[in-house]
Design a protein around this motif. Structure first.
Motif, PDB file in Angstrom:
ATOM      1  N   ARG A 122       0.825  -1.209   0.000  1.00 16.92           N
ATOM      2  CA  ARG A 122       0.000   0.000   0.000  1.00 16.92           C
ATOM      3  C   ARG A 122       0.861   1.261   0.000  1.00 16.92           C
ATOM      4  O   ARG A 122       1.860   1.340   0.702  1.00 16.92           O
ATOM      5  CB  ARG A 122      -0.908   0.004   1.226  1.00 16.92           C
ATOM      6  CG  ARG A 122      -1.931  -1.123   1.255  1.00 16.92           C
ATOM      7  CD  ARG A 122      -2.730  -1.128   2.544  1.00 16.92           C
ATOM      8  NE  ARG A 122      -1.916  -1.559   3.692  1.00 16.92           N
ATOM      9  CZ  ARG A 122      -1.484  -0.751   4.633  1.00 16.92           C
ATOM     10  NH1 ARG A 122      -1.752   0.554   4.585  1.00 16.92           N
ATOM     11  NH2 ARG A 122      -0.770  -1.208   5.652  1.00 16.92           N
ATOM     12  N   GLU A 123       0.406   2.264  -0.728  1.00 20.58           N
ATOM     13  CA  GLU A 123       1.140   3.514  -0.804  1.00 20.58           C
ATOM     14  C   GLU A 123       1.204   4.219   0.543  1.00 20.58           C
ATOM     15  O   GLU A 123       2.206   4.857   0.874  1.00 20.58           O
ATOM     16  CB  GLU A 123       0.511   4.432  -1.858  1.00 20.58           C
ATOM     17  CG  GLU A 123       0.725   3.940  -3.289  1.00 20.58           C
ATOM     18  CD  GLU A 123       0.270   4.950  -4.320  1.00 20.58           C
ATOM     19  OE1 GLU A 123      -0.133   6.061  -3.927  1.00 20.58           O
ATOM     20  OE2 GLU A 123       0.314   4.626  -5.528  1.00 20.58           O
ATOM     21  N   ALA A 129       3.900   2.687   2.426  1.00 22.19           N
ATOM     22  CA  ALA A 129       5.166   3.095   1.815  1.00 22.19           C
ATOM     23  C   ALA A 129       5.584   4.474   2.307  1.00 22.19           C
ATOM     24  O   ALA A 129       6.756   4.716   2.632  1.00 22.19           O
ATOM     25  CB  ALA A 129       5.045   3.090   0.293  1.00 22.19           C
ATOM     26  N   ALA A 130       4.628   5.393   2.381  1.00 22.00           N
ATOM     27  CA  ALA A 130       4.937   6.751   2.840  1.00 22.00           C
ATOM     28  C   ALA A 130       5.431   6.742   4.278  1.00 22.00           C
ATOM     29  O   ALA A 130       6.385   7.455   4.639  1.00 22.00           O
ATOM     30  CB  ALA A 130       3.692   7.624   2.718  1.00 22.00           C
ATOM     31  N   THR A 174      11.249   2.230  -0.587  1.00 15.95           N
ATOM     32  CA  THR A 174      10.159   1.272  -0.774  1.00 15.95           C
ATOM     33  C   THR A 174       9.970   0.939  -2.246  1.00 15.95           C
ATOM     34  O   THR A 174      10.311   1.725  -3.127  1.00 15.95           O
ATOM     35  CB  THR A 174       8.823   1.820  -0.223  1.00 15.95           C
ATOM     36  OG1 THR A 174       8.489   3.022  -0.917  1.00 15.95           O
ATOM     37  CG2 THR A 174       8.918   2.097   1.268  1.00 15.95           C
ATOM     38  N   LEU A 234       6.642  -0.809  -4.442  1.00 16.29           N
ATOM     39  CA  LEU A 234       5.281  -1.314  -4.343  1.00 16.29           C
ATOM     40  C   LEU A 234       5.157  -2.659  -5.045  1.00 16.29           C
ATOM     41  O   LEU A 234       5.640  -2.832  -6.167  1.00 16.29           O
ATOM     42  CB  LEU A 234       4.293  -0.320  -4.957  1.00 16.29           C
ATOM     43  CG  LEU A 234       4.059   0.971  -4.174  1.00 16.29           C
ATOM     44  CD1 LEU A 234       3.171   1.920  -4.979  1.00 16.29           C
ATOM     45  CD2 LEU A 234       3.425   0.673  -2.823  1.00 16.29           C
TER      46      LEU A 234
END
Length: 348
Positions: free
Chosen positions: A35-36, A39-40, A49, A51
């Motif tokens: 998931r973004e 990742a953030a 990271t 994806l």
């Protein structure tokens, strides 16, 4: 490369703690995330990271081939992702590059068919690999472990492949709000069904490890792999990580029962046997192995390397950390553990 380049698969309950320690020691870490938003969060901590999911073999192979060190802490039972890692390691070997790979298995591997009826006398030692090698191919997690062992033979001294085998993992980091699998699942079951229960008589015994101690164990193993000759890893790839204490499933469930009854969330402080027709609210068909088997082990090798446990015990953590966190959850729609806790062969 500097030798400090790490690809981490699974920045979850275990992997997030390992990631923190890697970053604190100035390793450059790239993590595989689905998931973004996650990742953030990881990028803010200092990690890179990429994806992707465990099913995306090309991504995993590419990242494995680009890094000196690989950790797989996502699951003990996903063959395609491990095959992808191995492909990346083999690509590196063809280029003359050395690799360290630490894979996460688990002591369900050692689990017997006691179904909670008795405590076994059998204890496994990680400095006696022949006993682990003698386990049936159908044992939990063994399919993946065997794939790693076969790859290690093919690669020889071109790579160092090790298998970390933790027992029941517990602990709660309030910063990340993550819990482990087995006892939290039994706790949620109790909240849903209004009683705390165990498999059979609850007599079977496991070892235990706090997730913080386990993360330090991974770092101890990594530092040894960085320094040792590859032949030493070929001889014995197995490492247990336990804190010197054992528990029976019945004892652990009794603690859960006492705390939930005290919180007025269940009807009795006395635990009882869970009928088989409710196993789908635990771990399905694998319930007798995941929370009803004997799996006794001794982490002689990590201790010989200077590692030692430092954290609170299982019952202290249950009472002080995990159960209070679970009491805040909405368990009305809980229907058992959603992931794969163990893959057990039909004939095991």
């Amino acid at each position: 490369m500097s030798g400090k380049s790490v690809f981490l698969i699974g920045a979850g309950f275990i992997g997030r703690e390992v990631l923190d320690r890697l970053l604190a020691e100035n390793y450059s870490v790239t993590t595989l995330v689905r998931r973004e938003a996650h990742a953030a969060e990881l990028q803010q901590s200092g990690a890179k990271t990429v994806l992707g999911t465990l099913e995306e073999k090309e991504i995993i192979t590419t990242q494995a081939a680009a890094h000196d060190i690989i950790f797989h802490t996502a699951t003990a039972d996903h063959v395609p992702s491990v095959e992808a890692v191995i492909a990346g390691i083999e690509a590196r070997a063809k280029q003359g590059k050395k690799t360290i790979y630490i894979h996460t298995s688990g002591t369900s591997l050692l689990g017997d068919d006691s179904k909670g009826e008795y405590k076994s006398d059998k204890i496994f030692y990680d400095d006696k690999p022949e006993d682990i090698d003698a386990l049936p191919d159908t044992a939990a997690h063994r399919e993946v472990d065997l794939a790693i062992l076969r790859a290690s033979k093919r690669l020889g001294t071109a790579a160092k492949l090790a298998i970390m085998i933790p027992p029941l993992i517990y602990g709660f980091n309030p910063k990340y709000q993550r819990l482990s699998i087995q006892l939290p699942t039994l706790t949620r079951f109790a909240l849903k069904h209004k009683y705390a229960g165990y498999v059979g008589k609850g007599a079977a015994v496991w070892n235990q490890i706090h997730v913080y101690d386990l993360a330090r164990g991974y770092m101890t193993l990594l530092h040894w792999l960085e320094q040792t000759d590859a032949q030493n890893v070929l001889h014995d790839p197995y490492f247990f990580c336990e804190n010197g204490l054992e528990f029976s499933w019945g004892e652990a469930v009794a603690v859960i029962a006492k705390e939930l009854y005290k919180a007025r969330r269940i009807e009795s402080s006395e635990p009882k046997t869970i009928p088989e027709n409710l196993y789908d609210d635990l771990f399905g068909d694998t319930t007798p192995w995941v929370v009803g088997s004997n799996a006794r082990c001794r982490a002689n090798r990590l201790r010989a390397l200077g590692w030692k446990p430092q954290e609170k015990t299982l019952y202290e953590s249950l009472v002080q950390d995990e159960i209070p966190a679970i009491l805040k959850e909405d368990v009305a729609n809980f229907h058992g553990y959603a992931g794969v806790a163990a893959v057990v062969g039909k004939s095991s």
